[in-house]
Design an enzyme around this catalytic site. Sequence first.
Site, PDB file in Angstrom:
ATOM      1  N   CYS A  24       1.479  -1.126   0.069  1.00 14.65           N
ATOM      2  CA  CYS A  24       0.456   0.305  -0.196  1.00 14.65           C
ATOM      3  C   CYS A  24       0.740   1.305   0.173  1.00 14.65           C
ATOM      4  CB  CYS A  24      -1.078   0.043   0.860  1.00 14.65           C
ATOM      5  SG  CYS A  24      -2.586   1.260   1.264  1.00 14.65           S
TER       6      CYS A  24
ATOM      7  N   CYS B  68      -5.368  30.515 -13.386  1.00 12.59           N
ATOM      8  CA  CYS B  68      -5.468  29.185 -13.108  1.00 12.59           C
ATOM      9  C   CYS B  68      -5.175  28.077 -13.308  1.00 12.59           C
ATOM     10  CB  CYS B  68      -7.278  28.913 -12.920  1.00 12.59           C
ATOM     11  SG  CYS B  68      -8.094  27.832 -12.354  1.00 12.59           S
TER      12      CYS B  68
END
Length: 369
Positions: free
Chosen positions: A171, A202
């Site tokens: 993981c 942006c």
Amino acid sequence: MKKSIINLFFLLPMFILSACGQNNKNQNTTTNTTTMENVISKPENPYYSNTDTKKLNVPNSEWKKILSPDLYAVAREADTERAFTGTMWKSETKGTYYCAACGNKLFKSDQKFVSSCGWPSFFEQENKESITFKPDNSYGMRRTEANCGRCDAHLGHLFDDGPEPTGKRYCMNAISLDFVPEGLTSTGNTGNLETIVLGGGCFWCVEAVYENLDGVVSAVSGYAGGTVENPSYEAVCTGRTGAAEVIEITYDKTKTNLDEIFQVFFTVHDPTTLNRQGADVGTQYRSAIFYKNENEKKAAESLIKELNEKVFSGKIVTTIEPLEKFYKAESYHQGYYQNNKNQPYCQMVIQPKLEKFEKVFKERLKKKQ
């Protein structure tokens, strides 16, 4: 190609991007820039190598100077990013995964599976030396910590609930991984990749557009052009760092080229408004091209000169600045549109821009997989 750029502006209205409304501060994850086997470019990191497997012994004080703050927090302080953020956890793209701190090869995509845990998960490591393990009894839990076998960077944890044939689940924090798509290493075309850094207001909007252009390998949100090392989003928003919101675009020059990259750039933002895009105001939203060599500089100067003469009547305010350094933005800015399509801003601002982009460049869109 240049004539087609000029013709585009005569035939089509410009797409003006609106305000970002960026105020997400609390997420803590990342996705990674796409890099190349043996030639990953991280000049700020002298320890980074995809081929050198010699064990590193570098103090944290040195790593702190080299790694971005969020990568340092995970790799050297064993922090954990939020689950289900970024796209890497569910990606099934073929390729290779490397340690983002030192470049060590960790996994191949055929060792990966899509786990419900929300983090990139693997059932097997690349080789027995690539990852090392040690007990982790923090937070009242008994776990097995997984670390890079070359630089000891914290990667994540190992669990015994994975699929066959190993039954293991590695993981991993996505920020700890660099990913290289299979074609870039197996076909020997790594020399065909180029990068360019552009500022068009942006970065959520600009990133979303370039992610859909055929030939673009990656579009990474970040900062450039400032005086502060590794600036935070909050610092950049003050306008006092000198940095601009930018996108680092990595593209395959056999599929696209700098002319087309610029064509999209001058189509999807307004290059005539000084330090402003829509309601976003400040030097951090300036229109800018950050060049890393004379070819990029001359190409930008030539195009702007021609656009000023034939389209904008001398009104372009786009700056042409040397690229000193690109700093990757915080993880929650990466792939923002892909991860937040149902948010009002994405639906009302980014989606219409994408639809217009797709209409103009319909023959140049990536094929949906």
